[in-house]
Scaffold this motif. Structure first.
Motif, PDB file in Angstrom:
ATOM      1  N   ALA A 190      41.085  42.211  38.216  1.00  0.00           N
ATOM      2  CA  ALA A 190      40.396  42.421  36.940  1.00  0.00           C
ATOM      3  C   ALA A 190      39.868  43.847  36.818  1.00  0.00           C
ATOM      4  CB  ALA A 190      39.262  41.412  36.803  1.00  0.00           C
ATOM      5  N   ILE A 191      39.385  44.424  37.920  1.00  0.00           N
ATOM      6  CA  ILE A 191      38.934  45.819  37.896  1.00  0.00           C
ATOM      7  C   ILE A 191      40.098  46.734  37.536  1.00  0.00           C
ATOM      8  CG2 ILE A 191      38.086  47.722  39.328  1.00  0.00           C
ATOM      9  CD1 ILE A 191      36.541  45.568  40.955  1.00  0.00           C
ATOM     10  N   CYS A 192      41.241  46.510  38.178  1.00  0.00           N
ATOM     11  CA  CYS A 192      42.421  47.341  37.889  1.00  0.00           C
ATOM     12  C   CYS A 192      42.914  47.123  36.465  1.00  0.00           C
ATOM     13  CB  CYS A 192      43.528  47.034  38.898  1.00  0.00           C
ATOM     14  SG  CYS A 192      43.103  47.512  40.596  1.00  0.00           S
ATOM     15  N   ASN A 193      42.772  45.912  35.969  1.00  0.00           N
ATOM     16  CA  ASN A 193      43.171  45.634  34.585  1.00  0.00           C
ATOM     17  C   ASN A 193      42.317  46.433  33.601  1.00  0.00           C
ATOM     18  OD1 ASN A 193      44.633  43.999  32.529  1.00  0.00           O
ATOM     19  ND2 ASN A 193      42.600  43.165  32.125  1.00  0.00           N
ATOM     20  N   ASP A 194      41.015  46.554  33.884  1.00  0.00           N
ATOM     21  CA  ASP A 194      40.136  47.335  33.013  1.00  0.00           C
ATOM     22  C   ASP A 194      40.437  48.819  33.085  1.00  0.00           C
ATOM     23  OD1 ASP A 194      38.771  45.237  31.866  1.00  0.00           O
ATOM     24  OD2 ASP A 194      37.246  45.159  33.414  1.00  0.00           O
ATOM     25  N   ALA A 195      41.184  49.218  34.119  1.00  0.00           N
ATOM     26  CA  ALA A 195      41.658  50.607  34.197  1.00  0.00           C
ATOM     27  C   ALA A 195      43.116  50.711  33.761  1.00  0.00           C
ATOM     28  CB  ALA A 195      41.507  51.133  35.622  1.00  0.00           C
ATOM     29  N   SER A 196      43.632  49.633  33.122  1.00  0.00           N
ATOM     30  CA  SER A 196      44.978  49.591  32.538  1.00  0.00           C
ATOM     31  C   SER A 196      46.107  49.605  33.565  1.00  0.00           C
ATOM     32  CB  SER A 196      45.179  50.749  31.533  1.00  0.00           C
ATOM     33  OG  SER A 196      44.226  50.673  30.486  1.00  0.00           O
ATOM     34  N   VAL A 197      45.823  49.177  34.791  1.00  0.00           N
ATOM     35  CA  VAL A 197      46.878  49.052  35.797  1.00  0.00           C
ATOM     36  C   VAL A 197      47.267  47.576  35.861  1.00  0.00           C
ATOM     37  CG1 VAL A 197      47.567  49.504  38.176  1.00  0.00           C
ATOM     38  CG2 VAL A 197      45.915  51.006  37.045  1.00  0.00           C
ATOM     39  N   LEU A 198      48.186  47.193  34.997  1.00  0.00           N
ATOM     40  CA  LEU A 198      48.497  45.780  34.803  1.00  0.00           C
ATOM     41  C   LEU A 198      49.303  45.193  35.953  1.00  0.00           C
ATOM     42  CD1 LEU A 198      49.389  45.793  31.000  1.00  0.00           C
ATOM     43  CD2 LEU A 198      47.164  45.664  32.115  1.00  0.00           C
ATOM     44  N   ALA A 199      50.050  46.023  36.671  1.00  0.00           N
ATOM     45  CA  ALA A 199      50.882  45.507  37.751  1.00  0.00           C
ATOM     46  C   ALA A 199      50.025  44.927  38.878  1.00  0.00           C
ATOM     47  CB  ALA A 199      51.789  46.610  38.294  1.00  0.00           C
ATOM     48  N   ILE A 200      48.949  45.634  39.263  1.00  0.00           N
ATOM     49  CA  ILE A 200      48.053  45.113  40.296  1.00  0.00           C
ATOM     50  C   ILE A 200      47.365  43.848  39.807  1.00  0.00           C
ATOM     51  CG2 ILE A 200      45.971  45.571  41.632  1.00  0.00           C
ATOM     52  CD1 ILE A 200      46.749  48.434  41.872  1.00  0.00           C
ATOM     53  N   HIS A 201      46.952  43.862  38.553  1.00  0.00           N
ATOM     54  CA  HIS A 201      46.302  42.682  37.985  1.00  0.00           C
ATOM     55  C   HIS A 201      47.219  41.469  38.059  1.00  0.00           C
ATOM     56  CE1 HIS A 201      44.756  40.371  34.256  1.00  0.00           C
ATOM     57  NE2 HIS A 201      43.985  40.088  35.291  1.00  0.00           N
ATOM     58  N   ALA A 202      48.479  41.646  37.702  1.00  0.00           N
ATOM     59  CA  ALA A 202      49.419  40.530  37.733  1.00  0.00           C
ATOM     60  C   ALA A 202      49.615  40.013  39.156  1.00  0.00           C
ATOM     61  CB  ALA A 202      50.756  40.961  37.138  1.00  0.00           C
ATOM     62  N   ARG A 203      49.752  40.933  40.115  1.00  0.00           N
ATOM     63  CA  ARG A 203      49.945  40.523  41.509  1.00  0.00           C
ATOM     64  C   ARG A 203      48.722  39.759  42.021  1.00  0.00           C
ATOM     65  NH1 ARG A 203      53.283  42.320  45.830  1.00  0.00           N
ATOM     66  NH2 ARG A 203      52.919  40.861  47.548  1.00  0.00           N
ATOM     67  N   CYS A 204      47.536  40.232  41.686  1.00  0.00           N
ATOM     68  CA  CYS A 204      46.317  39.560  42.122  1.00  0.00           C
ATOM     69  C   CYS A 204      46.175  38.179  41.489  1.00  0.00           C
ATOM     70  CB  CYS A 204      45.101  40.412  41.781  1.00  0.00           C
ATOM     71  SG  CYS A 204      44.958  41.935  42.752  1.00  0.00           S
ATOM     72  N   THR A 205      46.537  38.073  40.218  1.00  0.00           N
ATOM     73  CA  THR A 205      46.449  36.783  39.534  1.00  0.00           C
ATOM     74  C   THR A 205      47.388  35.773  40.175  1.00  0.00           C
ATOM     75  OG1 THR A 205      45.859  37.880  37.452  1.00  0.00           O
ATOM     76  CG2 THR A 205      46.695  35.626  37.312  1.00  0.00           C
ATOM     77  N   LEU A 206      48.576  36.185  40.504  1.00  0.00           N
ATOM     78  CA  LEU A 206      49.524  35.293  41.171  1.00  0.00           C
ATOM     79  C   LEU A 206      49.000  34.871  42.541  1.00  0.00           C
ATOM     80  CD1 LEU A 206      52.904  37.037  40.274  1.00  0.00           C
ATOM     81  CD2 LEU A 206      52.099  34.801  39.457  1.00  0.00           C
ATOM     82  N   GLN A 207      48.369  35.807  43.262  1.00  0.00           N
ATOM     83  CA  GLN A 207      47.853  35.457  44.585  1.00  0.00           C
ATOM     84  C   GLN A 207      46.679  34.501  44.481  1.00  0.00           C
ATOM     85  OE1 GLN A 207      49.164  36.488  47.911  1.00  0.00           O
ATOM     86  NE2 GLN A 207      48.086  34.539  47.843  1.00  0.00           N
ATOM     87  N   ARG A 208      45.835  34.692  43.477  1.00  0.00           N
ATOM     88  CA  ARG A 208      44.726  33.746  43.292  1.00  0.00           C
ATOM     89  C   ARG A 208      45.259  32.356  42.987  1.00  0.00           C
ATOM     90  NH1 ARG A 208      41.361  31.661  38.891  1.00  0.00           N
ATOM     91  NH2 ARG A 208      39.329  31.097  39.776  1.00  0.00           N
TER      92      ARG A 208
END
Length: 494
Positions: free
Chosen positions: A248-266
């Motif tokens: 979510a932190i990376c998403n707020d910095a517009s780095v959607l790829a990390i956000h997607a990977r983290c969401t899948l891992q959660r």
């Protein structure tokens, strides 16, 4: 500070109870001296609450391994304000005044906190006045309590000069549920369900703290296998939320790829938790006396597979994060919490450890099974969004190590002990949730029902630091700062 007393001097060698807390009654002068001791950093304020006509404070000195719950009988509801000496007590005292009508004499801020003027028989139409800010070219930006995302409600009043934030003031209490009132007179099992819903993202931690407090009050010893399973659930809960917030932190910095990977891992963690314990959040799985669900050999295998996948995800996220200067430009030196503030507020969790405060309930006041587990206390000193993110990533690595050790120690056995005959007693417990230490105090009446329960979320001492962290930053960086804290609204609003 003149008149301050140390916890060690007050206790004078008094032995702690089964829960690790010494208990003693004090007079108004000793109460005030202990408050001054908090302000002088002689010991930490852990909680402050009302129990009938009595005020109680949980105090600790982790350096000496001391903990105490001190009680002061109020004078017809009046008592000396702790916040008059120690500002971190301010919101606690305002909340207790709203809930129970106790009056702290000398309270620096008389405004209500949880009471928004809409409670039955206490309706108050007086307008809530935010603190004034003087200066030229200042304007206010009100945000919330309803937000654009699927999150809990809270109001943020920004005072800014252009894009630079001069002051942030929070107003919370919108998700007040009356949880303490709901538990008065409740059976232990019913209260356990309520406690597990105080803040759903820390349901295991809250349930565990409540269970340990009840067990200490009644002399109820959970089986060894149950204690290990509690640790497994708590670490899975920690992994789930740490990785989600990093994304979510990376998403707020517009780095959607990390956000997607983290969401899948959660999602991977939640699916494994459901397969192993029958509930994605593991709600109602930790109970006084043990746990409600066992872990099969197949479940152990599922968790081991999860740990291997999680390690791969962690390594990949760190590699990408370290290779993106544009992302670090948004996180490094943004939202700094000074070490002195972290110490003053005895801030727990990754917020405190990212500002150099070496406190983790699993180590500082170690409880089973962590007292027999090898893991490191991870800290940073930057105090910014970057430090809070990296502490989480460090702690993910430690949680993976802890889980491997816990799984390796599982042996067949019972998962819940029979409740003992003892009906009445008092107990308290401190458990490390993913965002910081959760404190729960219980008093069980002669009828075996709960006479009083108080729960204190780590967010009580983290929300004020978010106000300090955003000062001097631009308004657009508030989402990054806010998510790097991820304080609980529900756990705070009681």
């Amino acid at each position: 500070m003149s008149g301050a007393r140390t916890l060690a001097d007050l206790l004078g060698g008094r032995a702690a109870g089964p829960d690790g807390y010494a208990r003693l009654a004090v007079d108004a002068s000793a109460w005030t001296a202990l408050a001054a001791g908090c302000a002088a950093s002689l010991h930490d304020l852990g909680a402050l609450w009302a129990d009938g006509g009595t005020m109680r404070m949980a105090l600790s000195d982790s350096g000496r391994g001391l903990r105490a719950i001190v009680s002061l009988q109020t004078d017809m509801g009046h008592y000396p304000s702790v916040a008059a000496h120690h500002p971190p007590a301010l919101r606690l005292e305002r909340a207790m005044r709203d809930l129970y009508g106790v009056q702290p004499i000398g309270l620096p801020d008389p405004r209500p906190w949880l009471d928004h003027g809409r409670w039955p028989e206490r309706r108050n139409e007086a307008r809530y006045e935010f603190l004034p800010t003087a200066g030229e070219g200042l304007h206010q930006i009100p945000v919330g309590p309803v937000h654009a995302g699927i999150i809990e409600p809270g109001h943020f009043r920004f005072t800014a000069n252009g894009e630079t934030v001069v002051r942030l003031e929070e107003r919370l209490g919108y998700v007040h549920k009356g949880v303490e009132g709901l538990m008065v007179g409740a059976e232990v099992e019913q209260a356990a369900r309520i406690v597990g819903r105080i803040s759903g993202d820390s349901t295991v931690a809250y349930a565990w703290a409540f269970a340990r407090a009840v067990e200490a009050a009644l002399g109820w010893t959970p089986p060894p296998r149950a204690v290990l399973l509690r640790g497994v659930m708590a670490e899975l809960e920690r992994l789930s939320h740490h990785i989600n917030d990093v994304g979510a932190i990376c998403n707020d910095a517009s780095v959607l790829a990390i956000h997607a990977r983290c969401t899948l891992q959660r999602e991977d963690v939640l699916a494994v938790a459901d397969a192993c314990f029958g509930h994605r959040l593991m709600m109602d799985r930790v109970l006084p006396g043990g746990v409600a669900a066992d872990l099969s050999a197949e479940g152990v295998g599922k968790i081991r597979g999860l740990l291997a996948r999680f390690e791969e995800t962690r390594d990949e996220i760190l590699r990408v994060y370290d290779s993106m200067p544009s992302l670090q430009d948004r996180t490094v030196t943004t939202g700094i919490v000074a070490a002195e503030l972290a110490r003053q507020y005895a801030t727990g969790g990754f917020v405190g450890r990212a500002s150099g405060r070496a406190f983790d309930a699993r180590k500082s006041f170690a409880y089973a099974p962590y007292d027999q587990v090898d893991f490191d206390l991870k800290m940073r000193t930057g105090g910014d969004v970057d430090a809070r993110l990296l502490v989480r990533m460090d702690e993910i690595g430690e949680s993976l190590r802890i889980l491997l050790q816990l799984l390796g120690r599982l042996v067949p056995g019972e998962i819940r002990a029979v409740r003992p005959a003892a009906a009445a007693g008092e107990g308290a417990a401190l458990v490390e949730a993913f965002r910081g230490d959760v404190f729960v105090s219980v008093r069980v009446g002669a009828d075996g029902r709960l006479a009083h329960v108080h729960a204190r979320d780590a967010s009580w001492f983290q929300w004020p630091l978010l106000e300090a962290a955003i000062e001097g930053n631009i308004v657009a960086d508030f989402p990054l700062c806010n998510k790097s804290f991820n304080c609980s609204y529900s756990g705070h609003d009681l």
